[in-house]
Design a protein around this motif. Structure first.
Motif, PDB file in Angstrom:
ATOM      1  N   THR A  19       0.774  -1.136   0.091  1.00 34.05           N
ATOM      2  CA  THR A  19      -0.096  -0.058  -0.046  1.00 34.05           C
ATOM      3  C   THR A  19       0.821   1.222  -0.100  1.00 34.05           C
ATOM      4  O   THR A  19       0.604   2.385  -0.805  1.00 34.05           O
ATOM      5  CB  THR A  19      -0.894  -0.055   1.264  1.00 34.05           C
ATOM      6  OG1 THR A  19      -1.721  -1.207   1.171  1.00 34.05           O
ATOM      7  CG2 THR A  19      -1.687   1.202   1.455  1.00 34.05           C
ATOM      8  N   PHE A  30      -7.427   3.277  -1.410  1.00 32.55           N
ATOM      9  CA  PHE A  30      -7.252   1.562  -1.166  1.00 32.55           C
ATOM     10  C   PHE A  30      -8.584   1.099  -0.408  1.00 32.55           C
ATOM     11  O   PHE A  30      -8.892   1.633   0.403  1.00 32.55           O
ATOM     12  CB  PHE A  30      -5.987   1.305  -0.489  1.00 32.55           C
ATOM     13  CG  PHE A  30      -4.679   1.607  -1.175  1.00 32.55           C
ATOM     14  CD1 PHE A  30      -4.156   3.100  -1.606  1.00 32.55           C
ATOM     15  CD2 PHE A  30      -3.748   0.650  -1.473  1.00 32.55           C
ATOM     16  CE1 PHE A  30      -3.177   3.278  -2.344  1.00 32.55           C
ATOM     17  CE2 PHE A  30      -2.709   1.019  -2.093  1.00 32.55           C
ATOM     18  CZ  PHE A  30      -2.276   2.269  -2.667  1.00 32.55           C
ATOM     19  N   ALA A  39      -6.428  -1.203  -5.527  1.00 35.79           N
ATOM     20  CA  ALA A  39      -5.699   0.014  -5.407  1.00 35.79           C
ATOM     21  C   ALA A  39      -6.254   1.001  -6.396  1.00 35.79           C
ATOM     22  O   ALA A  39      -6.495   0.367  -7.755  1.00 35.79           O
ATOM     23  CB  ALA A  39      -4.260   0.119  -5.340  1.00 35.79           C
TER      24      ALA A  39
END
Length: 276
Positions: A19, A30, A39
């Motif tokens: 992430t 996200f 994402a």
């Protein structure tokens, strides 16, 4: 401008790392899934080459499967609704996005717009932590949330009556998101800080410390938690598997923290310890 959705199937231990990496590439939203996360990035900022370069750095450590698709801007809210379903935890807590209607039957209603942060309640560890919070008296207590993500546990502490709440995160964009979610739930008073365990050195003692991170960070930082925990205070941990629990218990025992109980969901654990 349309969006690109990249959906990754990845071990939860690496989800936070990826992430952060994708955030550096310009991905700005996200959403957790059952086996990884999705994402999102505006189409003109997306680079397939950059994505593959990031994933190649971790090829020796974790297997990642992913798919890519384009999403029309007019369908953006539909994508959020498809990926982020409202849920109930412990038959008391509603966790929803701002575009979901408020449920009538919820005792506690938490609104989370996760952006780039984890902690929507859909992951087992977040659910387990909230279930453990429901078992503890937060009224007028001083609470610390380490690795706060979206700020959901800190907000839950506020819902349960905590009088003072500090939340800590290592990424600046996560701190921003936690502050936004705190304000969204009328808890702007939550003190959200950027950093790690060093930010709580010489703090006034806390009655409850929440830490949903991962096994290695917990083992390293538990002495720091112990140092700022009130006598008879509670330490609630998660982010590790059932096979890791004995190691966590041993570390707690060495620090004078008594094991109280734990919950398990899909091999994930949240355990409660108490300062003796």
């Amino acid at each position: 401008m349309d969006f690109i959705e990249v959906t990754l199937k990845v071990n939860a231990d690496f989800a936070d790392i990826l992430t952060a990496e994708l955030g550096e590439l310009g991905f700005d939203a996200f959403v957790e899934t059952e086996d990884g996360f999705s994402a999102y990035i505006e189409e003109n900022q997306y680079s397939q080459e950059a994505l593959e370069e990031v994933l190649s750095r971790y090829a020796d450590f974790v297997q990642v499967e992913y798919t890519v698709q384009k999403i029309a801007r007019q369908n953006w809210n539909e994508e959020w609704e498809r990926n982020f379903e409202p849920l109930f935890i412990g038959e008391q807590v509603s966790v929803r996005a701002s575009f979901h209607p408020k449920p009538e039957q919820a005792k506690y209603d938490i609104v989370i717009n996760p952006k780039m942060s984890f902690g929507t309640g859909h992951h087992e560890t977040t659910t387990l932590m909230i279930e453990n919070q429901l078992s503890l008296d937060h009224q007028d207590k001083r609470v610390l949330d380490m690795g706060c993500g979206t700020g959901i546990l800190a907000i839950m502490a506020g819902e349960l009556g905590a009088s003072e709440i500090v939340a800590v995160e290592i990424e600046d964009w996560t701190v921003e998101n936690a502050r936004e979610n705190a304000a969204l739930n009328n808890y702007s008073s939550i003190d959200v800080r950027l950093g790690g365990a060093e930010t709580i050195e010489e703090e006034k003692p806390f009655d409850i410390i929440l830490a949903n991170i991962n096994r290695n960070v917990l083992l390293e930082d538990m002495p720091a938690y112990k140092a700022v925990l009130q006598p008879r205070g509670w330490l609630v941990l998660s982010g590790f598997y059932t096979e890791d629990l004995p190691m966590i218990q041993q570390r707690a025992q060495e620090l004078g923290l008594a094991y109280v109980s734990h919950r398990v969901k899909n091999n994930w654990v949240s355990a409660i310890f108490q300062e003796s």
